[in-house]
Design a protein around this motif. Sequence first.
Motif, PDB file in Angstrom:
ATOM      1  N   CYS A 224      44.850  78.023  59.447  1.00 37.53           N
ATOM      2  CA  CYS A 224      44.726  79.406  60.246  1.00 37.53           C
ATOM      3  C   CYS A 224      43.114  79.960  60.189  1.00 37.53           C
ATOM      4  O   CYS A 224      42.634  79.398  59.195  1.00 37.53           O
ATOM      5  N   CYS A 225      42.719  80.918  60.610  1.00 37.51           N
ATOM      6  CA  CYS A 225      41.645  81.573  60.195  1.00 37.51           C
ATOM      7  C   CYS A 225      41.967  82.788  59.317  1.00 37.51           C
ATOM      8  O   CYS A 225      43.025  83.191  59.491  1.00 37.51           O
ATOM      9  N   PRO A 226      41.125  83.157  58.503  1.00 35.74           N
ATOM     10  CA  PRO A 226      41.367  84.145  57.551  1.00 35.74           C
ATOM     11  C   PRO A 226      41.600  85.324  58.227  1.00 35.74           C
ATOM     12  O   PRO A 226      40.905  85.808  59.286  1.00 35.74           O
ATOM     13  N   ASP A 227      42.497  86.119  57.935  1.00 39.73           N
ATOM     14  CA  ASP A 227      42.992  87.475  58.331  1.00 39.73           C
ATOM     15  C   ASP A 227      43.145  88.635  57.350  1.00 39.73           C
ATOM     16  O   ASP A 227      42.332  88.389  56.057  1.00 39.73           O
ATOM     17  N   GLN A 228      43.775  89.427  57.477  1.00 40.34           N
ATOM     18  CA  GLN A 228      43.995  90.680  56.585  1.00 40.34           C
ATOM     19  C   GLN A 228      44.420  90.312  55.039  1.00 40.34           C
ATOM     20  O   GLN A 228      44.536  90.861  54.287  1.00 40.34           O
TER      21      GLN A 228
END
Length: 284
Positions: A224-228
């Motif tokens: 994934c891409c970094p999120d919260q």
Amino acid sequence: MLLSIDHVTTYRYDSPARGVVQSHRLTPSRFEGQRVLAWEVSVTGGVEGGSFRDGAGDWVQGWSVKGPVEEIEVRVRGQIETFDTSGMLKGHREMVPPEAYLRDTPATEADEALRLLAESARHDEPLSYAHALAFAVAGAIAYRPGVTDAHTTAAEALAAGEGVCQDHAHALIACARVAGFPARYVSGYLFADAEGTPHEAAHAWAELFVPGYGWIGFDPANRCCPDQRYVRLGSGLDAREAAPIRGTARGAGAEHLKVAVSVQPPEAVKSTASQSVATQSQAQ
């Protein structure tokens, strides 16, 4: 998302060190994806030295500890509010040009296998190519704690077919640079993995500079891409450059390192503290 961080790094020395000097990148980055509410770094017996914001936008703080010293504890406590920016590093100020991150290091130098992996993911559209590189690395290196160490290179991890987040990040950086993307290593924290399992550990991922978009984070370990769920601390060409703590101890004794990290919502921290107080009251 509101997150509370408690990060303790303990150094022990076989024989007392005559003195220790450290450089910390333990303060969260300033960008649209996160906002610090409270943050404190302490070093047992430490004297705070000079500090500055470097060209990559990281806050660097110096510390020194006078010897003789047998044990040092570096503790980070803080609360931070995070936001999902789809992995994009929006509003981050830095002076280093992206092209500086095309340089290889021993940890990220690409061999023929990494070059072939980068070529296998090729897309004409840059953003699609960047995503494909991250997924190719995720597919080629299985997540397996304990099979590599801090000195394992990207090429060695790919050859073994398994590793940890550091290895995923190094391999993606190597492939990205082969493909012409400036790429760098990012250190930080992760609250939970893609399945929602609490991570409670320091974490690492990679950022690629994608034309038309700027810096975008990719985490092959979690696909994934970094999120919260992510807290960004700092970056560098590889893990050694981006290390949250770098330093040296004067003395002949061996150094032993222990790290404990807890990343939780503030409510969980309060709940744990309340349970602890209740238990103590019952014991009394």
